[in-house]
Design a protein around this motif. Structure first.
Motif, PDB file in Angstrom:
ATOM      1  N   ALA A  72       0.849  -1.211   0.000  1.00  0.00           N
ATOM      2  CA  ALA A  72       0.000   0.000   0.000  1.00  0.00           C
ATOM      3  C   ALA A  72       0.879   1.254   0.000  1.00  0.00           C
ATOM      4  CB  ALA A  72      -0.919  -0.013   1.213  1.00  0.00           C
ATOM      5  N   LEU A  73       1.968   1.228   0.746  1.00  0.00           N
ATOM      6  CA  LEU A  73       2.868   2.393   0.777  1.00  0.00           C
ATOM      7  C   LEU A  73       3.630   2.526  -0.547  1.00  0.00           C
ATOM      8  CD1 LEU A  73       4.157   2.085   4.447  1.00  0.00           C
ATOM      9  CD2 LEU A  73       2.723   3.915   3.556  1.00  0.00           C
ATOM     10  N   LYS A  74       4.032   1.403  -1.114  1.00  0.00           N
ATOM     11  CA  LYS A  74       4.706   1.439  -2.424  1.00  0.00           C
ATOM     12  C   LYS A  74       3.755   1.995  -3.495  1.00  0.00           C
ATOM     13  CE  LYS A  74       7.929  -2.514  -2.112  1.00  0.00           C
ATOM     14  NZ  LYS A  74       8.171  -3.868  -2.669  1.00  0.00           N
ATOM     15  N   ARG A  75       2.499   1.609  -3.376  1.00  0.00           N
ATOM     16  CA  ARG A  75       1.474   2.086  -4.328  1.00  0.00           C
ATOM     17  C   ARG A  75       1.453   3.612  -4.398  1.00  0.00           C
ATOM     18  NH1 ARG A  75      -3.646   1.058  -1.333  1.00  0.00           N
ATOM     19  NH2 ARG A  75      -3.252   3.151  -0.522  1.00  0.00           N
ATOM     20  N   GLU A  76       1.768   4.253  -3.270  1.00  0.00           N
ATOM     21  CA  GLU A  76       1.771   5.714  -3.212  1.00  0.00           C
ATOM     22  C   GLU A  76       3.077   6.304  -3.760  1.00  0.00           C
ATOM     23  OE1 GLU A  76      -0.979   7.398  -2.448  1.00  0.00           O
ATOM     24  OE2 GLU A  76      -1.858   5.392  -2.291  1.00  0.00           O
TER      25      GLU A  76
END
Lengths: 255, 128
Positions: free
Chosen positions: A147-151
């Motif tokens: 989820a953090l990589k997605r950002e």
């Protein structure tokens, strides 16, 4: 290859130039070895040297503690927050995980508001109380990281090891987490001639060459400074290194 | 002395001399010591976002003691809440005027005269 430089001289060299963009980078060590300092330096240098705003997600220390610790290195985190380049967020693993799963959640919104490119998660150890079984823990951490990589963020995740000196030993779940991350740095205390020093080793960088040697480092008034490799000793990561000659002697002469 | 506003005469200042906007803020929104602690906590850690149980842990209180206070602060616009399953998650409002009032309130609390007057106000209002 494009790199996300930490700005920590010596450490970037060990990593082959820096972290790879949008990767999860685990920094593990005993309390006081400098994991959080490394993470704060990654965030501070991101803003100050590379114009890359950042987030700090803390599951334990209050933001005030970060402001105070950062100030001791001359890094003004309050000013960075006021200028919209940094957010220090106190939350818990369960809330942040749930928040990141939502569309337009608080962390996602905050990351977009500041244009964050880097995030420090301090510390991943707190996820262990979320999921007692290793598979569920791995699943939670995997979702959180993605989820953090997605950002578009490059992550530094700290994790505590319990042993002060040498190999802490890893549980099944902890080993699983090491597989989920893209790079893995170990920080250790080392006893040499009745003095405790600090050593670091980059165990893996997925998709890139990296240094294999063990380096000495210090936390100075300017932050982390990686120095030369340990020369003429072996067994560094055991916490009690021996001179090469002694090791040779032990291994071959007395057997 | 005459009237409620001149009852407290502490360290040379009457409550009537306090900043009236801050006094109204105190009376309407920060009318217990737990709320006072929570307002200061969120001011000092402005990007906190968590459940009552976890905030209680950060604040060193019992969750049962602060759950209702957090709900009150959300009701009065100091905090915002959004659900996580059945649990509300609390964070500080983004409203600039409220944030300014909170900052002024916390700064005023560093002044002993204001602080003593505010403490006496809360004690008296909670006795009623």
């Amino acid at each position: 290859m494009n790199r996300v430089r930490t700005g920590i001289q010596g450490y970037d060299d060990m990593l082959g130039g820096g972290y790879l963009p949008q990767t999860a980078n685990l920094v593990e060590g005993a309390p006081g070895t400098g994991k959080t300092t490394l993470g704060m330096q990654f965030i501070y240098n991101g803003v100050a040297q590379f114009d890359e705003p950042g987030l700090i997600l803390t599951f334990e220390e209050f933001p005030q503690q970060y402001y105070s610790d950062a100030a001791s290195f001359g890094w003004n985190f309050r000013a960075l927050e006021q200028s919209g380049k940094l957010r220090v967020v106190l939350t818990s693993p369960e809330v942040s995980l749930s928040d990141l799963r939502q569309v337009g959640g608080r962390i996602e919104t905050m990351a977009r508001e500041v244009g964050a490119r880097r995030v420090l998660v301090d510390s991943l150890s707190h996820f262990e109380r979320l999921a007692p079984d290793p598979l569920a823990l791995r699943e939670s951490v995997y979702t959180f990281i993605n989820a953090l990589k997605r950002e578009g963020l490059t992550l530094v995740l700290t994790r505590e090891s319990t042993a002060l000196l040498g190999d802490a030993g890893t549980g099944e779940g902890e080993e699983d987490i090491a597989f989920v991350v893209d790079s893995y740095t170990l920080m250790r205390y080392v006893e040499i001639e009745s003095a405790v020093r600090k050593a670091m080793l980059v165990l893996k960088v997925r998709g890139s060459e990296h240094a294999r040697d063990i380096r000495q480092f210090e936390v100075t008034g300017r932050g982390l400074e990686v120095q030369a490799r340990f020369e003429g000793r072996e067994g560094i990561m055991s916490g009690s290194p021996r001179r090469m000659a002694e090791a040779f002697d032990q291994a071959f002469v007395h057997k | 002395m005459s009237g409620q506003s001149t009852v407290f005469h502490l360290a040379g200042r009457t409550i009537a001399e306090m900043d009236q906007e801050l006094l109204a803020f105190l009376k309407a929104k920060v009318n217990t010591f737990i709320k006072w602690d929570l307002v200061r906590f969120f001011h000092e850690n402005p990007h906190t976002s968590d459940t009552a149980e976890n905030i209680a842990r950060y604040a060193g209180r019992e969750a049962t003691a602060i759950a209702a206070e957090l709900a009150d602060l959300a009701e009065s616009g100091i905090l915002v809440s959004h659900p996580l399953g059945n649990l509300p998650i609390y964070s500080l409002t983004g409203d600039a005027r409220t944030l300014d009032l909170i900052a002024r309130f916390v700064a005023a609390c560093d002044d002993r005269q204001f602080r003593v007057a505010a403490i006496h106000y809360i004690i008296r209002s909670n006795k009623r």
